[in-house]
Design a protein around this motif. Structure first.
Motif, PDB file in Angstrom:
ATOM      1  N   SER A  56      -5.437 -11.644   2.706  1.00 50.81           N
ATOM      2  CA  SER A  56      -5.762 -11.776   4.137  1.00 50.81           C
ATOM      3  C   SER A  56      -7.053 -11.023   4.499  1.00 50.81           C
ATOM      4  CB  SER A  56      -4.609 -11.216   4.974  1.00 50.81           C
ATOM      5  OG  SER A  56      -4.559  -9.823   4.790  1.00 50.81           O
TER       6      SER A  56
ATOM      7  N   VAL B 164      -0.101   1.378   1.686  1.00 47.83           N
ATOM      8  CA  VAL B 164       0.231   2.290   0.582  1.00 47.83           C
ATOM      9  C   VAL B 164      -0.953   2.428  -0.384  1.00 47.83           C
ATOM     10  CG1 VAL B 164       1.653   2.504  -1.496  1.00 47.83           C
ATOM     11  CG2 VAL B 164       2.721   1.976   0.684  1.00 47.83           C
TER      12      VAL B 164
ATOM     13  N   TYR C  80      -7.235 -10.313 -11.796  1.00 51.40           N
ATOM     14  CA  TYR C  80      -6.128  -9.420 -12.128  1.00 51.40           C
ATOM     15  C   TYR C  80      -6.124  -9.124 -13.625  1.00 51.40           C
ATOM     16  CZ  TYR C  80      -4.366  -9.948  -7.417  1.00 51.40           C
ATOM     17  OH  TYR C  80      -4.245  -9.906  -6.047  1.00 51.40           O
TER      18      TYR C  80
ATOM     19  N   ILE D 124      -2.460  -3.457  -7.335  1.00 50.68           N
ATOM     20  CA  ILE D 124      -2.119  -4.860  -7.041  1.00 50.68           C
ATOM     21  C   ILE D 124      -1.478  -4.858  -5.660  1.00 50.68           C
ATOM     22  CG2 ILE D 124      -0.830  -6.898  -7.739  1.00 50.68           C
ATOM     23  CD1 ILE D 124      -1.089  -5.970 -10.599  1.00 50.68           C
TER      24      ILE D 124
ATOM     25  N   ASN E 150       7.899  -9.827  -3.676  1.00 49.67           N
ATOM     26  CA  ASN E 150       6.921 -10.250  -4.695  1.00 49.67           C
ATOM     27  C   ASN E 150       6.936  -9.388  -5.951  1.00 49.67           C
ATOM     28  OD1 ASN E 150       5.672 -12.406  -3.321  1.00 49.67           O
ATOM     29  ND2 ASN E 150       4.567 -10.963  -2.039  1.00 49.67           N
TER      30      ASN E 150
ATOM     31  N   ASN F 297       9.740  -1.064  -2.405  1.00 46.62           N
ATOM     32  CA  ASN F 297      11.120  -0.666  -2.109  1.00 46.62           C
ATOM     33  C   ASN F 297      12.077  -1.747  -2.596  1.00 46.62           C
ATOM     34  OD1 ASN F 297      10.557   1.772  -0.984  1.00 46.62           O
ATOM     35  ND2 ASN F 297      10.643   1.061   1.127  1.00 46.62           N
TER      36      ASN F 297
ATOM     37  N   ILE G  62       5.256 -10.296  -9.761  1.00 44.06           N
ATOM     38  CA  ILE G  62       4.013  -9.629 -10.154  1.00 44.06           C
ATOM     39  C   ILE G  62       4.229  -8.886 -11.474  1.00 44.06           C
ATOM     40  CG2 ILE G  62       2.408  -7.772  -9.500  1.00 44.06           C
ATOM     41  CD1 ILE G  62       2.634  -8.850  -6.601  1.00 44.06           C
TER      42      ILE G  62
ATOM     43  N   LEU H 244       5.810   0.614  -6.916  1.00 45.30           N
ATOM     44  CA  LEU H 244       6.073   1.465  -5.738  1.00 45.30           C
ATOM     45  C   LEU H 244       6.772   0.698  -4.618  1.00 45.30           C
ATOM     46  CD1 LEU H 244       2.881   3.691  -5.189  1.00 45.30           C
ATOM     47  CD2 LEU H 244       5.117   4.386  -6.045  1.00 45.30           C
TER      48      LEU H 244
ATOM     49  N   ARG I 253       8.784  -6.715   6.398  1.00 41.55           N
ATOM     50  CA  ARG I 253       8.961  -5.983   5.140  1.00 41.55           C
ATOM     51  C   ARG I 253      10.307  -5.247   5.116  1.00 41.55           C
ATOM     52  NH1 ARG I 253       5.354  -1.497   4.935  1.00 41.55           N
ATOM     53  NH2 ARG I 253       7.200  -0.199   4.948  1.00 41.55           N
TER      54      ARG I 253
ATOM     55  N   ILE J  95       7.868   6.222  -2.786  1.00 39.07           N
ATOM     56  CA  ILE J  95       7.217   7.086  -1.794  1.00 39.07           C
ATOM     57  C   ILE J  95       8.319   7.559  -0.867  1.00 39.07           C
ATOM     58  CG2 ILE J  95       5.613   7.063   0.157  1.00 39.07           C
ATOM     59  CD1 ILE J  95       4.263   4.685  -1.363  1.00 39.07           C
TER      60      ILE J  95
ATOM     61  N   ASN K 238       2.992  -4.087  -2.993  1.00 36.95           N
ATOM     62  CA  ASN K 238       2.709  -5.292  -2.219  1.00 36.95           C
ATOM     63  C   ASN K 238       3.862  -5.657  -1.296  1.00 36.95           C
ATOM     64  OD1 ASN K 238       4.059  -6.490  -4.733  1.00 36.95           O
ATOM     65  ND2 ASN K 238       2.075  -5.758  -5.464  1.00 36.95           N
ATOM     66  N   SER K 239       4.960  -6.167  -1.854  1.00 41.03           N
ATOM     67  CA  SER K 239       6.139  -6.382  -1.011  1.00 41.03           C
ATOM     68  C   SER K 239       7.360  -6.498  -1.917  1.00 41.03           C
ATOM     69  CB  SER K 239       5.963  -7.637  -0.150  1.00 41.03           C
ATOM     70  OG  SER K 239       6.521  -8.753  -0.791  1.00 41.03           O
TER      71      SER K 239
HETATM   72  N1  LIG Z   1       4.090   1.839   4.065  1.00 42.00           N
HETATM   73  C1  LIG Z   1       4.878   2.791   3.604  1.00 42.00           C
HETATM   74  O1  LIG Z   1       4.861   3.922   4.127  1.00 42.00           O
HETATM   75  C2  LIG Z   1       5.793   2.537   2.433  1.00 42.00           C
HETATM   76  C3  LIG Z   1       6.635   3.574   2.026  1.00 42.00           C
HETATM   77  C4  LIG Z   1       7.453   3.382   0.930  1.00 42.00           C
HETATM   78  C5  LIG Z   1       7.405   2.175   0.234  1.00 42.00           C
HETATM   79  N2  LIG Z   1       6.590   1.175   0.647  1.00 42.00           N
HETATM   80  C6  LIG Z   1       6.568  -0.071  -0.158  1.00 42.00           C
HETATM   81  O2  LIG Z   1       5.248  -0.279  -0.647  1.00 42.00           O
HETATM   82  C7  LIG Z   1       4.946  -1.676  -0.665  1.00 42.00           C
HETATM   83  C8  LIG Z   1       3.628  -1.908   0.080  1.00 42.00           C
HETATM   84  O3  LIG Z   1       3.765  -1.459   1.418  1.00 42.00           O
HETATM   85  P1  LIG Z   1       2.509  -1.445   2.417  1.00 42.00           P
HETATM   86  O4  LIG Z   1       2.946  -0.657   3.594  1.00 42.00           O
HETATM   87  O5  LIG Z   1       1.273  -1.076   1.695  1.00 42.00           O
HETATM   88  O6  LIG Z   1       2.461  -2.990   2.820  1.00 42.00           O
HETATM   89  P2  LIG Z   1       1.281  -3.743   3.583  1.00 42.00           P
HETATM   90  O7  LIG Z   1       0.450  -2.792   4.356  1.00 42.00           O
HETATM   91  O8  LIG Z   1       1.937  -4.894   4.248  1.00 42.00           O
HETATM   92  O9  LIG Z   1       0.365  -4.301   2.372  1.00 42.00           O
HETATM   93  C9  LIG Z   1       0.816  -5.181   1.391  1.00 42.00           C
HETATM   94  C10 LIG Z   1      -0.376  -5.572   0.554  1.00 42.00           C
HETATM   95  O10 LIG Z   1       0.041  -6.351  -0.560  1.00 42.00           O
HETATM   96  C11 LIG Z   1      -0.683  -7.576  -0.562  1.00 42.00           C
HETATM   97  N3  LIG Z   1       0.128  -8.601  -1.208  1.00 42.00           N
HETATM   98  C12 LIG Z   1       1.234  -9.232  -0.763  1.00 42.00           C
HETATM   99  N4  LIG Z   1       1.680 -10.097  -1.684  1.00 42.00           N
HETATM  100  C13 LIG Z   1       0.822 -10.003  -2.741  1.00 42.00           C
HETATM  101  C14 LIG Z   1       0.744 -10.657  -4.001  1.00 42.00           C
HETATM  102  N5  LIG Z   1       1.644 -11.578  -4.372  1.00 42.00           N
HETATM  103  N6  LIG Z   1      -0.279 -10.337  -4.838  1.00 42.00           N
HETATM  104  C15 LIG Z   1      -1.204  -9.405  -4.489  1.00 42.00           C
HETATM  105  N7  LIG Z   1      -1.172  -8.747  -3.308  1.00 42.00           N
HETATM  106  C16 LIG Z   1      -0.173  -9.045  -2.449  1.00 42.00           C
HETATM  107  C17 LIG Z   1      -0.965  -7.836   0.907  1.00 42.00           C
HETATM  108  O11 LIG Z   1      -1.997  -8.790   1.060  1.00 42.00           O
HETATM  109  P3  LIG Z   1      -2.069  -9.725   2.385  1.00 42.00           P
HETATM  110  O12 LIG Z   1      -2.666  -8.866   3.441  1.00 42.00           O
HETATM  111  O13 LIG Z   1      -2.921 -10.865   1.969  1.00 42.00           O
HETATM  112  O14 LIG Z   1      -0.654 -10.143   2.700  1.00 42.00           O
HETATM  113  C18 LIG Z   1      -1.384  -6.435   1.330  1.00 42.00           C
HETATM  114  O15 LIG Z   1      -2.664  -6.137   0.870  1.00 42.00           O
HETATM  115  C19 LIG Z   1       6.136  -2.403  -0.059  1.00 42.00           C
HETATM  116  O16 LIG Z   1       6.900  -2.991  -1.082  1.00 42.00           O
HETATM  117  C20 LIG Z   1       6.945  -1.314   0.623  1.00 42.00           C
HETATM  118  O17 LIG Z   1       8.321  -1.586   0.535  1.00 42.00           O
HETATM  119  C21 LIG Z   1       5.789   1.323   1.732  1.00 42.00           C
END
Ligand SMILES: NC(=O)c1ccc[n+]([C@@H]2O[C@H](COP(=O)([O-])OP(=O)(O)OC[C@H]3O[C@@H](n4cnc5c(N)ncnc54)[C@H](OP(=O)(O)O)[C@@H]3O)[C@@H](O)[C@H]2O)c1
Length: 279
Positions: A34, A11, A52, A6, A70, A92, A74, A90, A243, A139, A66-67
């Motif tokens: 998006s 990630v 879903y 989801i 949210n 934060n 979810i 997953l 984020r 992560i 996702n974020s």
């Molecule tokens: N990146 C990292 O290295 C990392 C490390 C540790 C933890 N995290 C955590 O992992 C999560 C995701 O990070 P990410 O880096 O993958 O973020 P990202 O690249 O910004 O991707 C977020 C994804 O979630 C989608 N999304 C947002 N709101 C949603 C909803 N209500 N329902 C379904 N999909 C939704 C977004 O779609 P749209 O494009 O349409 O907005 C996008 O596909 C975050 O909570 C972050 O704190 C990330």
């Protein structure tokens, strides 16, 4: 095994690609998301499905990435649909949000099988319902193909050790949801604070044309890999500033809860404002 995602951002796409390279089928939904997310999914091996509902019902493991803002909503929706499998968060989020999510997945007592009286002697008071499907995940560091270390805690987390055979690097911390998010939040008080300070030092050095000199002098004491690592931190902080604000809000919620009354958590608040100031 089928793993459903989801959110299909950095990630999910990274983890999905690792799993599918290793023979696991992955699915996601991108309807309404998006263009960036749609392109990511099309370029991956993930199977794109329409609802879903189908994702939750058809997956053995559902991953929410996702974020932070949210995550709880979810989890609320999924907990109503899910009656089997494992749900991993997953995002934060703070330990408090994690516990709220975990509670959503607890089966009401009346649906638990009746325990025969003669066996109740062996049941310890602290025994927990082993069927809670919620797993608290984190992560450690930035997600990558290396692969990144992922920590899990929750009653079903032991079942996820099998993912180590499919290209992931999993560590099981405990059977208590909240343990991993506490560790992750403590870690991020340090790492995100450092990122915010680095951004400010970098901006000042750029203003006076001394970026190279800044990294040279810091590398003398901080080590040879410092420049590369810091620049990657700075790039990542600008790119994901929105984020990071959400992540710092979760960290502040945790600090406010555990801090003695009147204690001001200056550094974390300042780091939050620094990310929020990125145009
Ligand atoms: N990146 C990292 O290295 C990392 C490390 C540790 C933890 N995290 C955590 O992992 C999560 C995701 O990070 P990410 O880096 O993958 O973020 P990202 O690249 O910004 O991707 C977020 C994804 O979630 C989608 N999304 C947002 N709101 C949603 C909803 N209500 N329902 C379904 N999909 C939704 C977004 O779609 P749209 O494009 O349409 O907005 C996008 O596909 C975050 O909570 C972050 O704190 C990330």
């Amino acid at each position: 095994m089928i793993v459903g995602f989801i959110g299909f951002g950095e990630v999910s796409s990274t983890i999905s690609n690792i799993l599918s390279r290793n023979g696991i089928q992955t699915v996601t939904v991108v309807k309404g998301r998006s263009e960036k997310t749609n392109i990511r999914a099309i370029k991956s091996d993930v199977q794109i499905i329409d609802s879903y509902d189908a994702l939750v019902k058809g997956s053995d493991v559902v991953i929410s990435a996702n974020s932070p803002a949210n995550a709880l909503n979810i989890a609320k929706k999924v907990s109503k649909l899910m009656d089997d499998g494992i749900y991993i968060d997953l995002n934060n989020v703070s330990p408090d949000t994690t516990l709220k999510m975990s509670q959503l997945f607890e089966k009401p007592q009346e649906t638990l099988p009746k325990i025969e009286e003669k066996h109740s002697f062996f049941k310890k008071q602290e025994d927990v319902d082993m069927r809670n499907m919620f797993v608290d995940g984190a992560i450690i560091g930035k997600v990558s193909n290396d692969p990144t270390t992922i920590l899990f805690s929750g009653q079903r987390s032991g079942d996820l050790a099998i993912l180590n055979n499919y290209g992931l690097n999993i560590m099981i911390v405990s059977n208590k949801p909240g343990d991993v998010s506490t560790l992750k939040t403590l870690r991020s008080l340090y790492t995100k604070g450092v990122s915010a300070v680095l951004m400010e030092a970098y901006e000042a050095s750029k203003e006076i044309g001394m970026v190279d000199q800044l990294f040279e002098i810091l590398s003398l004491t901080e080590g040879e890999t410092f420049e590369e690592k810091s620049k990657s931190r700075i790039r990542n902080s600008y790119k994901n500033s929105k984020r990071k604000v959400e992540e710092m809000d979760e960290a502040l919620e945790f600090l406010d809860k555990i801090s003695p009354k009147g204690k001001k958590n200056f550094m974390t608040k300042a780091a939050r404002d620094k990310f929020n100031d990125v145009k």
